[in-house]
Design an enzyme around this catalytic site. Structure first.
Site, short mmCIF file in Angstrom:
data_model
loop_
_atom_site.label_atom_id
_atom_site.label_comp_id
_atom_site.label_asym_id
_atom_site.label_seq_id
_atom_site.Cartn_x
_atom_site.Cartn_y
_atom_site.Cartn_z
N GLU A 31 -8.85 -9.92 4.03
CA GLU A 31 -9.25 -8.54 3.73
C GLU A 31 -10.67 -8.48 3.18
OE1 GLU A 31 -6.31 -6.25 1.64
OE2 GLU A 31 -7.68 -4.57 1.31
N SER B 190 0.84 -1.20 0.00
CA SER B 190 0.00 0.00 0.00
C SER B 190 0.88 1.26 0.00
CB SER B 190 -0.94 0.01 1.21
OG SER B 190 -0.21 -0.26 2.40
O1 KIV Z 1 -0.36 -3.46 1.72
C1 KIV Z 1 -1.10 -3.40 2.71
O2 KIV Z 1 -1.23 -2.35 3.35
C2 KIV Z 1 -1.83 -4.59 3.10
C3 KIV Z 1 -2.83 -4.45 4.20
C4 KIV Z 1 -4.07 -3.87 3.64
C5 KIV Z 1 -3.07 -5.70 4.91
O3 KIV Z 1 -1.64 -5.62 2.55
#
Ligand code: KIV
Length: 271
Positions: A189, A52
């Site tokens: 998720e 992310s």
């Molecule tokens: O990349 C991320 O932040 C994630 C979370 C949403 C678990 O995989």
């Protein structure tokens, strides 16, 4: 006494003990030294250097563009900051799917170059070979099922996953497969709360949810979302603990005003 208070270093085994003792696991994302230091100091159990970062640090629309080198840069910064929590790093899109040797090489680069403690990757049956190969080299793996953002163009939407029974059954089957393959934990998720609870009851490894209800073994949020640094992202599962967007904006407006009005720096703020 909770496991949380007793330990000085969180390990994959600590998380298992927490599940066994009914103590919920706290996890947040982190991408840089300064924030990771605060979150670790606050007592967070797990920091995820999530892909992310592609969204919240680099401003991309999806998680697909971020590279292994960029993930390594973020992970190095986080690892330098922490003293207690477990650090898990996402394998980015295109570095593990369909090629278990490449998956192993990607995981080894993360472990060698960052000092992180584990990796996370998305998917079920289709990535089991990669998971087994990585674990056989001694690298702990966290799985990720349900809404898997690296597959967004396959899903076509960020809507809740596995609402239909057929998809729910595939998810449960995949969670069992990941456990059998040796994953130490799984992120679920954006799935129905009842399904999250069922998976947490059916497998022995800790299940960490994001939008998967309260019946799982722990919770994860993207740090920028939970601190309110983003304004535009408001899914139902998100609880905001600060409104940092407005707080930082107001502070910046005050600073600009003080510079323009020559109030800053004053006599005590200069040499
Ligand atoms: O990349 C991320 O932040 C994630 C979370 C949403 C678990 O995989």
């Amino acid at each position: 006494m909770s496991v949380h208070k007793e330990i000085t270093k969180v390990t994959t085994n600590t998380l298992l003990v927490m599940k066994q003792q009914g103590e919920k696991i706290s996890m947040l994302t982190a991408y840089d030294f300064s924030m990771a230091r605060i979150l670790d100091d606050a007592g967070i159990d797990v920091l995820l250097v999530g892909d992310s970062a592609s969204n919240v640090m680099a401003g991309h629309e999806t998680t697909l563009p971020i590279t292994l080198d960029q993930m390594i840069y973020h992970a190095q910064s986080v690892v330098r900051a922490i003293s207690r929590c477990l650090v898990v790093v996402d394998l980015p899109f295109g570095t593990y799917q369909g090629n278990s040797k490449e998956a192993l090489n990607s995981a080894i680069r993360i472990m060698k170059e960052t000092g992180a403690h584990a990796i996370k990757l998305e998917g079920g049956e289709e990535v089991v070979d990669s998971i087994k190969r990585i674990i056989s080299a001694g690298v702990p793996v966290m799985g990720h099922l349900g809404l898997t953002p690296q597959s967004i163009y396959k899903f076509g939407t960020y809507a809740v996953r596995a609402k239909e029974e057929a998809e729910a059954e595939v998810l449960v089957k995949n969670a069992r497969l990941l456990e059998e393959a040796g994953c130490f934990s799984i992120v679920l998720e954006k799935i129905p709360a009842a399904l999250g609870k069922r998976v947490a009851e059916e497998v022995k490894i800790p299940i960490i949810g994001i939008g998967a209800g309260g019946g799982v073994d722990g919770q994860v949020l993207v740090m920028h979302d939970m601190l309110g640094i983003n304004k535009e992202f408001s899914p139902r599962f998100l609880r905001r603990y600060l409104n940092m967007y407005d707080q930082i904006k107001t502070a910046t407006e005050h600073y600009i005003q003080d510079v323009k009005s020559k109030d800053f720096p004053n006599e005590k703020e200069q040499y």
